[in-house]
Design a protein around this motif. Sequence first.
Motif, mmCIF file in Angstrom:
data_model
loop_
_atom_site.group_PDB
_atom_site.id
_atom_site.type_symbol
_atom_site.label_atom_id
_atom_site.label_comp_id
_atom_site.label_asym_id
_atom_site.label_seq_id
_atom_site.Cartn_x
_atom_site.Cartn_y
_atom_site.Cartn_z
ATOM 1 N N ASN A 84 -3.914 6.187 -4.313
ATOM 2 C CA ASN A 84 -4.156 7.692 -5.047
ATOM 3 C C ASN A 84 -4.431 8.723 -3.986
ATOM 4 O O ASN A 84 -4.959 8.397 -2.853
ATOM 5 C CB ASN A 84 -5.208 7.312 -6.082
ATOM 6 N N SER A 85 -4.537 9.690 -4.433
ATOM 7 C CA SER A 85 -4.754 11.174 -3.772
ATOM 8 C C SER A 85 -4.107 10.921 -2.630
ATOM 9 O O SER A 85 -4.741 11.274 -1.402
ATOM 10 C CB SER A 85 -6.402 11.329 -3.694
ATOM 11 N N LEU A 86 -2.767 10.737 -2.376
ATOM 12 C CA LEU A 86 -2.026 10.699 -1.218
ATOM 13 C C LEU A 86 -1.972 11.682 -0.333
ATOM 14 O O LEU A 86 -1.923 13.045 -0.884
ATOM 15 C CB LEU A 86 -0.733 10.059 -1.384
ATOM 16 N N LYS A 87 -2.174 11.688 0.978
ATOM 17 C CA LYS A 87 -1.799 12.636 1.959
ATOM 18 C C LYS A 87 -0.648 12.722 2.734
ATOM 19 O O LYS A 87 -0.271 11.551 3.083
ATOM 20 C CB LYS A 87 -3.159 12.783 2.859
ATOM 21 N N PRO A 88 -0.248 13.723 3.467
ATOM 22 C CA PRO A 88 0.787 13.633 4.201
ATOM 23 C C PRO A 88 0.511 12.534 5.435
ATOM 24 O O PRO A 88 1.547 12.165 5.976
ATOM 25 C CB PRO A 88 0.781 14.946 4.848
ATOM 26 N N GLU A 89 -0.696 12.498 5.752
ATOM 27 C CA GLU A 89 -0.814 11.519 7.029
ATOM 28 C C GLU A 89 -0.837 10.105 6.453
ATOM 29 O O GLU A 89 -0.915 9.227 7.478
ATOM 30 C CB GLU A 89 -2.038 11.915 7.739
ATOM 31 N N ASP A 90 -0.466 9.845 5.197
ATOM 32 C CA ASP A 90 -0.455 8.620 4.661
ATOM 33 C C ASP A 90 1.017 8.035 4.965
ATOM 34 O O ASP A 90 1.188 6.816 4.629
ATOM 35 C CB ASP A 90 -0.769 8.316 3.393
ATOM 36 N N SER A 91 1.845 8.828 5.407
ATOM 37 C CA SER A 91 3.416 8.819 5.478
ATOM 38 C C SER A 91 3.519 7.493 6.539
ATOM 39 O O SER A 91 2.817 7.864 7.598
ATOM 40 C CB SER A 91 4.251 9.809 5.842
ATOM 41 N N ALA A 92 4.281 6.569 6.202
ATOM 42 C CA ALA A 92 4.312 5.516 7.173
ATOM 43 C C ALA A 92 4.971 4.243 6.542
ATOM 44 O O ALA A 92 5.545 4.360 5.263
ATOM 45 C CB ALA A 92 3.097 4.959 7.506
ATOM 46 N N MET A 93 5.700 3.263 7.404
ATOM 47 C CA MET A 93 6.037 2.104 6.859
ATOM 48 C C MET A 93 4.847 1.179 6.712
ATOM 49 O O MET A 93 4.059 0.862 7.487
ATOM 50 C CB MET A 93 7.287 1.604 7.796
ATOM 51 N N TYR A 94 4.884 0.593 5.191
ATOM 52 C CA TYR A 94 3.701 -0.113 5.009
ATOM 53 C C TYR A 94 4.180 -1.771 4.867
ATOM 54 O O TYR A 94 5.309 -2.053 4.256
ATOM 55 C CB TYR A 94 3.067 0.282 3.457
ATOM 56 N N TYR A 95 3.549 -2.416 5.463
ATOM 57 C CA TYR A 95 3.833 -3.940 5.543
ATOM 58 C C TYR A 95 2.827 -4.739 4.906
ATOM 59 O O TYR A 95 1.723 -4.333 4.968
ATOM 60 C CB TYR A 95 3.957 -4.437 6.977
ATOM 61 N N CYS A 96 3.148 -5.681 4.333
ATOM 62 C CA CYS A 96 2.109 -6.631 3.589
ATOM 63 C C CYS A 96 2.098 -7.900 4.629
ATOM 64 O O CYS A 96 3.167 -8.220 5.452
ATOM 65 C CB CYS A 96 2.421 -7.088 2.253
ATOM 66 N N ALA A 97 0.916 -8.497 4.805
ATOM 67 C CA ALA A 97 1.014 -9.669 5.668
ATOM 68 C C ALA A 97 -0.126 -10.822 5.146
ATOM 69 O O ALA A 97 -1.076 -10.513 4.279
ATOM 70 C CB ALA A 97 0.452 -9.259 6.992
ATOM 71 N N ALA A 98 0.010 -11.971 5.492
ATOM 72 C CA ALA A 98 -0.822 -13.127 5.110
ATOM 73 C C ALA A 98 -0.984 -14.243 6.058
ATOM 74 O O ALA A 98 -0.116 -14.039 7.220
ATOM 75 C CB ALA A 98 0.029 -13.805 3.939
ATOM 76 N N ARG A 99 -1.959 -14.536 5.927
ATOM 77 C CA ARG A 99 -2.484 -15.808 6.896
ATOM 78 C C ARG A 99 -3.388 -17.026 6.128
ATOM 79 O O ARG A 99 -4.431 -16.368 5.417
ATOM 80 C CB ARG A 99 -3.114 -15.352 8.239
ATOM 81 N N ARG A 100 -3.030 -18.505 6.079
ATOM 82 C CA ARG A 100 -3.910 -19.074 5.554
ATOM 83 C C ARG A 100 -5.078 -19.321 6.380
ATOM 84 O O ARG A 100 -4.954 -19.547 7.371
ATOM 85 C CB ARG A 100 -3.194 -20.555 5.597
ATOM 86 N N ILE A 101 -6.405 -19.120 5.740
ATOM 87 C CA ILE A 101 -7.506 -19.192 6.478
ATOM 88 C C ILE A 101 -8.483 -20.037 5.547
ATOM 89 O O ILE A 101 -8.964 -19.567 4.260
ATOM 90 C CB ILE A 101 -8.249 -17.964 6.702
ATOM 91 N N SER A 102 -8.866 -21.330 5.841
ATOM 92 C CA SER A 102 -9.780 -22.039 5.046
ATOM 93 C C SER A 102 -11.294 -21.414 5.314
ATOM 94 O O SER A 102 -12.156 -21.675 4.430
ATOM 95 C CB SER A 102 -9.641 -23.525 5.689
ATOM 96 N N PHE A 103 -11.627 -20.940 6.221
ATOM 97 C CA PHE A 103 -13.085 -20.343 6.631
ATOM 98 C C PHE A 103 -12.957 -19.244 7.581
ATOM 99 O O PHE A 103 -11.750 -19.179 8.388
ATOM 100 C CB PHE A 103 -13.973 -21.374 6.917
ATOM 101 N N GLY A 104 -13.793 -18.680 7.802
ATOM 102 C CA GLY A 104 -13.819 -17.680 8.817
ATOM 103 C C GLY A 104 -13.730 -16.197 8.601
ATOM 104 O O GLY A 104 -13.735 -15.938 7.384
ATOM 105 N N LEU A 105 -13.397 -15.416 9.198
ATOM 106 C CA LEU A 105 -13.422 -13.893 9.005
ATOM 107 C C LEU A 105 -11.881 -13.559 8.266
ATOM 108 O O LEU A 105 -10.815 -14.057 8.677
ATOM 109 C CB LEU A 105 -13.553 -13.135 10.261
#
Length: 125
Positions: A84-105
């Motif tokens: 929401n409230s998008l700004k010109p500086e938000d323009s970019a290629m957006y990627y989603c990512a994932a990693r299996r993590i059982s514990f940790g950060l």
Amino acid sequence: QVQLVESGGGSVQAGGSLRLSCAASGYTYSSYCMGWFRQAPGKEREAVATIYTRDGSTYYANSVKGRFTISRDNAKNTLFLQMNSLKPEDSAMYYCAARRISFGLCGPGTDFGYWGQGTQVTVSS
């Protein structure tokens, strides 16, 4: 193996909104760190937001905090980024990512192993 397919990008005027989606398949374990990243031409890739599916904890970059919301529908294996409230500086290629993590950060420093193809977001002033 995990496959991520993104959608929802497009062009919008400053102040407008977009909702990005990332459909995931191939999950074999329920605890994942998932995130959205973006990269503008000539800029380094930036972590936008992350969410840990185990406890729902989230991280937001300061530049988007209060404007963007990350969420995940576990039943539908879909990750979302409400912008929401998008700004010109938000323009970019957006990627989603994932990693299996059982514990940790789970956060911007996580070594994500699976990536989507990216979806372009363009915000005009």
